[in-house]
Design an enzyme around this catalytic site. Structure first.
Site, PDB file in Angstrom:
ATOM      1  N   ASP A 276       0.801  -1.233   0.000  1.00 34.63           N
ATOM      2  CA  ASP A 276       0.000   0.000   0.000  1.00 34.63           C
ATOM      3  C   ASP A 276       0.828   1.275   0.000  1.00 34.63           C
ATOM      4  O   ASP A 276       0.406   2.306   0.534  1.00 34.63           O
ATOM      5  CB  ASP A 276      -0.969   0.007   1.204  1.00 34.63           C
TER       6      ASP A 276
ATOM      7  N   LYS B 198       1.777   2.234  -5.042  1.00 34.78           N
ATOM      8  CA  LYS B 198       2.340   1.714  -6.309  1.00 34.78           C
ATOM      9  C   LYS B 198       1.418   1.985  -7.494  1.00 34.78           C
ATOM     10  O   LYS B 198       1.859   2.372  -8.565  1.00 34.78           O
ATOM     11  CB  LYS B 198       2.563   0.187  -6.198  1.00 34.78           C
TER      12      LYS B 198
ATOM     13  N   GLY C 185      -4.580  -4.258  -3.852  1.00 32.44           N
ATOM     14  CA  GLY C 185      -5.580  -3.226  -4.094  1.00 32.44           C
ATOM     15  C   GLY C 185      -4.824  -1.977  -4.475  1.00 32.44           C
ATOM     16  O   GLY C 185      -4.175  -1.366  -3.632  1.00 32.44           O
ATOM     17  N   HIS C 186      -4.838  -1.632  -5.755  1.00 30.47           N
ATOM     18  CA  HIS C 186      -4.056  -0.498  -6.252  1.00 30.47           C
ATOM     19  C   HIS C 186      -5.004   0.628  -6.648  1.00 30.47           C
ATOM     20  O   HIS C 186      -5.838   0.463  -7.546  1.00 30.47           O
ATOM     21  CB  HIS C 186      -3.179  -0.936  -7.436  1.00 30.47           C
TER      22      HIS C 186
ATOM     23  N   GLN D 135       1.891  -6.025  -3.296  1.00 32.06           N
ATOM     24  CA  GLN D 135       2.351  -6.162  -1.908  1.00 32.06           C
ATOM     25  C   GLN D 135       3.631  -5.342  -1.715  1.00 32.06           C
ATOM     26  O   GLN D 135       3.846  -4.394  -2.435  1.00 32.06           O
ATOM     27  CB  GLN D 135       2.557  -7.637  -1.524  1.00 32.06           C
TER      28      GLN D 135
HETATM   29  P1  GDP Z   1      -0.839   0.366  -3.512  1.00 31.84           P
HETATM   30  O1  GDP Z   1      -1.428  -0.925  -3.077  1.00 31.84           O
HETATM   31  O2  GDP Z   1       0.623   0.451  -3.262  1.00 31.84           O
HETATM   32  O3  GDP Z   1      -1.187   0.730  -4.935  1.00 31.84           O
HETATM   33  O4  GDP Z   1      -1.499   1.485  -2.589  1.00 31.84           O
HETATM   34  P2  GDP Z   1      -3.055   1.584  -2.164  1.00 31.84           P
HETATM   35  O5  GDP Z   1      -3.829   2.070  -3.315  1.00 31.84           O
HETATM   36  O6  GDP Z   1      -3.504   0.341  -1.495  1.00 31.84           O
HETATM   37  O7  GDP Z   1      -2.956   2.658  -1.002  1.00 31.84           O
HETATM   38  C1  GDP Z   1      -2.420   3.919  -1.196  1.00 31.84           C
HETATM   39  C2  GDP Z   1      -3.502   4.951  -0.813  1.00 31.84           C
HETATM   40  O8  GDP Z   1      -2.909   6.226  -0.708  1.00 31.84           O
HETATM   41  C3  GDP Z   1      -4.579   5.103  -1.856  1.00 31.84           C
HETATM   42  O9  GDP Z   1      -5.770   5.465  -1.212  1.00 31.84           O
HETATM   43  C4  GDP Z   1      -4.077   6.249  -2.720  1.00 31.84           C
HETATM   44  O10 GDP Z   1      -5.135   6.959  -3.372  1.00 31.84           O
HETATM   45  C5  GDP Z   1      -3.414   7.119  -1.700  1.00 31.84           C
HETATM   46  N1  GDP Z   1      -2.259   7.899  -2.144  1.00 31.84           N
HETATM   47  C6  GDP Z   1      -1.283   7.558  -3.031  1.00 31.84           C
HETATM   48  N2  GDP Z   1      -0.334   8.521  -3.072  1.00 31.84           N
HETATM   49  C7  GDP Z   1      -0.721   9.462  -2.183  1.00 31.84           C
HETATM   50  C8  GDP Z   1      -0.140  10.694  -1.732  1.00 31.84           C
HETATM   51  O11 GDP Z   1       0.939  11.119  -2.141  1.00 31.84           O
HETATM   52  N3  GDP Z   1      -0.830  11.385  -0.771  1.00 31.84           N
HETATM   53  C9  GDP Z   1      -2.025  10.955  -0.262  1.00 31.84           C
HETATM   54  N4  GDP Z   1      -2.624  11.687   0.662  1.00 31.84           N
HETATM   55  N5  GDP Z   1      -2.589   9.814  -0.671  1.00 31.84           N
HETATM   56  C10 GDP Z   1      -1.936   9.067  -1.604  1.00 31.84           C
HETATM   57  P1  IMO Z   2      -0.962  -4.183  -2.298  1.00 36.10           P
HETATM   58  O1  IMO Z   2      -0.538  -4.695  -3.647  1.00 36.10           O
HETATM   59  C1  IMO Z   2      -0.992  -4.649   2.016  1.00 36.10           C
HETATM   60  C2  IMO Z   2      -1.052  -8.737   3.583  1.00 36.10           C
HETATM   61  C3  IMO Z   2      -2.303  -9.199   4.300  1.00 36.10           C
HETATM   62  C4  IMO Z   2      -1.718 -10.216   5.243  1.00 36.10           C
HETATM   63  C5  IMO Z   2      -0.601 -10.859   4.429  1.00 36.10           C
HETATM   64  C6  IMO Z   2      -0.995 -12.148   3.758  1.00 36.10           C
HETATM   65  O2  IMO Z   2      -2.249  -3.456  -2.317  1.00 36.10           O
HETATM   66  O3  IMO Z   2       0.137  -3.416  -1.656  1.00 36.10           O
HETATM   67  P2  IMO Z   2      -2.531 -12.798   1.693  1.00 36.10           P
HETATM   68  O4  IMO Z   2      -3.932 -12.405   1.341  1.00 36.10           O
HETATM   69  O5  IMO Z   2      -1.509 -12.400   0.675  1.00 36.10           O
HETATM   70  O6  IMO Z   2      -2.421 -14.238   2.062  1.00 36.10           O
HETATM   71  O7  IMO Z   2      -2.198 -11.981   3.040  1.00 36.10           O
HETATM   72  O8  IMO Z   2      -0.240  -9.898   3.443  1.00 36.10           O
HETATM   73  N1  IMO Z   2      -1.274  -8.221   2.211  1.00 36.10           N
HETATM   74  C7  IMO Z   2      -1.215  -6.922   1.888  1.00 36.10           C
HETATM   75  N2  IMO Z   2      -1.026  -5.829   2.664  1.00 36.10           N
HETATM   76  N3  IMO Z   2      -1.112  -4.517   0.679  1.00 36.10           N
HETATM   77  C8  IMO Z   2      -1.277  -5.597  -0.113  1.00 36.10           C
HETATM   78  O9  IMO Z   2      -1.257  -5.513  -1.451  1.00 36.10           O
HETATM   79  C9  IMO Z   2      -1.368  -6.873   0.493  1.00 36.10           C
HETATM   80  N4  IMO Z   2      -1.550  -8.127   0.023  1.00 36.10           N
HETATM   81  C10 IMO Z   2      -1.484  -8.935   1.083  1.00 36.10           C
HETATM   82  O10 IMO Z   2      -2.942  -8.144   4.951  1.00 36.10           O
HETATM   83  O11 IMO Z   2      -1.126  -9.551   6.342  1.00 36.10           O
HETATM   84 MG    MG Z   3      -2.918  -1.629  -1.801  1.00 39.58          MG
END
Ligand code: GDP
Ligand code: IMO
Ligand code: MG
Length: 421
Positions: free
Chosen positions: A12, A15, A39-40, A221
């Site tokens: 998270d 990416k 979840g991107h 991840q």
């Molecule tokens: P990912 O899994 O690495 O793609 O990240 P996620 O989408 O799960 O979580 C990142 C969260 O931070 C999302 O809600 C994005 O919309 C948000 N986000 C990304 N870059 C920024 C930033 O620079 N500032 C803020 N406030 N939010 C951001």
């Molecule tokens: P993105 O791509 C954050 C965590 C889960 C759990 C562990 C194992 O959005 O960054 P799994 O379902 O893979 O067996 O879970 O890994 N986990 C993540 N945490 N971002 C993710 O993906 C994750 N994918 C799995 O919360 O601790």
């Molecule tokens: Mg994510």
């Protein structure tokens, strides 16, 4: 030539946003590992979209997307996601290709994930319950079904055989839930999947490379969730690190140019497991609130804490990171004081290394204090435009890690990013 964008923390890091930002510079965006546990989050026309299976290049016309062999694919999630992107006029039949070697997540994998987590009690991993570990277990156990198998006339027989095996395991767990509706939507989704472009992914991508086209590999991840180098057993079941790009797509290591590591300006983790800089305090709560730190896949509150340079340095080493992107810097805009973890104390001894078993060895973070910049950086266009205190924070991180931050993301929006190098 391939560049890689991957997460350096526990996932998270942002990416998805960063891949979407750079996608227009590439011909092909490829996911190489993970599955719908990812979840991107992207913002398209100011609308929030969360992608789980489809690469984050999907909203750019002229950019092709590939789901590589290293991914585990849930057809049900894919079908739902296809409907979601169709609302933006995106037709996956044109811009998505799927490797025939990609393993399928079956409904019984999801059931097994759930049953296994329940059986672990308070030692549960905190899995996303998407069937990830059972699907990868069937891959390494040489039982899994792959996308290419769908085109074989014996697919249903092979499915029934594997399902029976899973049923015996589920009986052992005393898992009683009725999953017949899951199976119904699974078979419907398989029909949809068969209509998409199923290719020999390794030839597909190598042909791109031969033609001199540019490829971007998108990690899911984070490095600290890597099956080998993460905080085992509180990890995911794939190699999330740059090494996974070669085996997850079928390309040679010499093809990799930049490894772009994404880190938040602080740190979060969702699910169980060690997190040395976690703040179970008002400050942690403030990070969660301002950063809106709730899981994009499960909605769970993310655990929040200060940036951990010991873990980041480890991730830079394992991945061979050449450039850093720091996201969510805006979340720190109102903090008067910041802390940065520069070493751990394990059994009273200071160390800069990640312990073998963080959960047992319980490293205590040692912090260096920094003054917050206490202002927004919206108007900045370069490193010298940044407030002095932020420059100090950034320079310290660069020096510690031996890799430079090239971009700072200061908001979730598509254009909220500043090139500082
Ligand atoms: P990912 O899994 O690495 O793609 O990240 P996620 O989408 O799960 O979580 C990142 C969260 O931070 C999302 O809600 C994005 O919309 C948000 N986000 C990304 N870059 C920024 C930033 O620079 N500032 C803020 N406030 N939010 C951001
Ligand atoms: P993105 O791509 C954050 C965590 C889960 C759990 C562990 C194992 O959005 O960054 P799994 O379902 O893979 O067996 O879970 O890994 N986990 C993540 N945490 N971002 C993710 O993906 C994750 N994918 C799995 O919360 O601790
Ligand atoms: Mg994510």
């Amino acid at each position: 030539m391939i560049d890689v964008i991957l997460g350096l923390q526990w996932g998270d890091e942002g990416k998805g946003k960063i891949v979407d930002y750079f996608a227009k510079e590439y011909d092909l965006i490829a996911r190489f590992q993970g599955g719908p546990n990812a979840g991107h989050t992207l913002y398209v026309n100011n609308q929030k979209v969360v992608l789980h299976q489809i690469p984050s290049g999907v909203f750019h016309s002229g950019v092709i997307n590939l789901i590589g062999n290293g991914v585990v694919l849930d057809p049900v999630t894919l079908k739902k996601e296809a409907e979601k992107v169709a609302a933006f006029g995106i037709d996956l039949k044109k811009n998505l290709f799927i490797s025939d070697r990609t393993h399928l997540i079956l409904p019984t994998h999801r059931a097994l994930d759930k049953a296994s987590e329940i059986s672990k009690g308070n030692q549960k991993i905190g899995s996303t319950l998407k069937g990830i570990a059972p699907a990868y277990m069937d891959k390494t156990g040489r039982n899994g079904l792959r996308v290419g198998d769908l085109l074989d006339k014996n697919f249903t027989t092979a499915y029934i055989k594997l399902r029976l095996k899973h049923q015996r395991l589920l009986d052992n767990f005393n898992f009683q839930e009725d999953i017949s509706s899951w199976e119904e939507e699974f078979f419907e989704a398989l029909e949809f999947l068969k209509e998409l472009n199923i290719v020999h992914g390794e030839y597909f991508i190598n042909n791109y490379l031969k033609e001199g086209k540019k490829v971007l590999a998108e990690g899911a991840q984070g490095s600290m969730l890597d099956i080998d180098f993460g905080t085992f057993p509180y990890v995911t079941s794939s190699n999330t690190i740059s090494a996974g790009v070669c085996s997850g797509l079928g390309i040679a290591p010499q093809q990799i140019r930049d490894v772009i590591g994404v880190t938040k300006a602080y740190c979060t983790r969702v699910g169980s497991g060690p997190f040395p800089t976690e703040l179970e305090t008002e400050t942690g709560e403030k990070l969660r609130k301002i950063g809106n730190e709730f899981g994009a896949t499960t909605g769970r509150p993310r655990r929040c804490g200060w940036i951990d340079l010991v873990a980041l340095q480890y991730a830079c080493m394992i991945n061979g990171v050449t450039k850093l992107v720091m996201t969510k810097s805006d979340v720190l805009d109102t903090f008067k004081e910041l802390e940065v973890c520069t070493s751990y104390k394990v059994n009273g001894k200071e160390t800069n290394e990640i312990p073998f078993h963080m959960d047992r060895q319980k490293p205590e973070p040692v912090y260096q204090q920094f003054a917050g910049w206490d202002t927004s950086i919206d108007a900045a266009g370069s490193f010298t435009d940044l407030p002095a205190k932020m420059r100090e924070y950034v320079s310290f991180i660069n020096k510690y890690l031996g890799v430079d931050i090239h971009y700072i993301s200061n908001g979730p929006g598509r254009d909220q990013i500043i090139k500082i190098k």
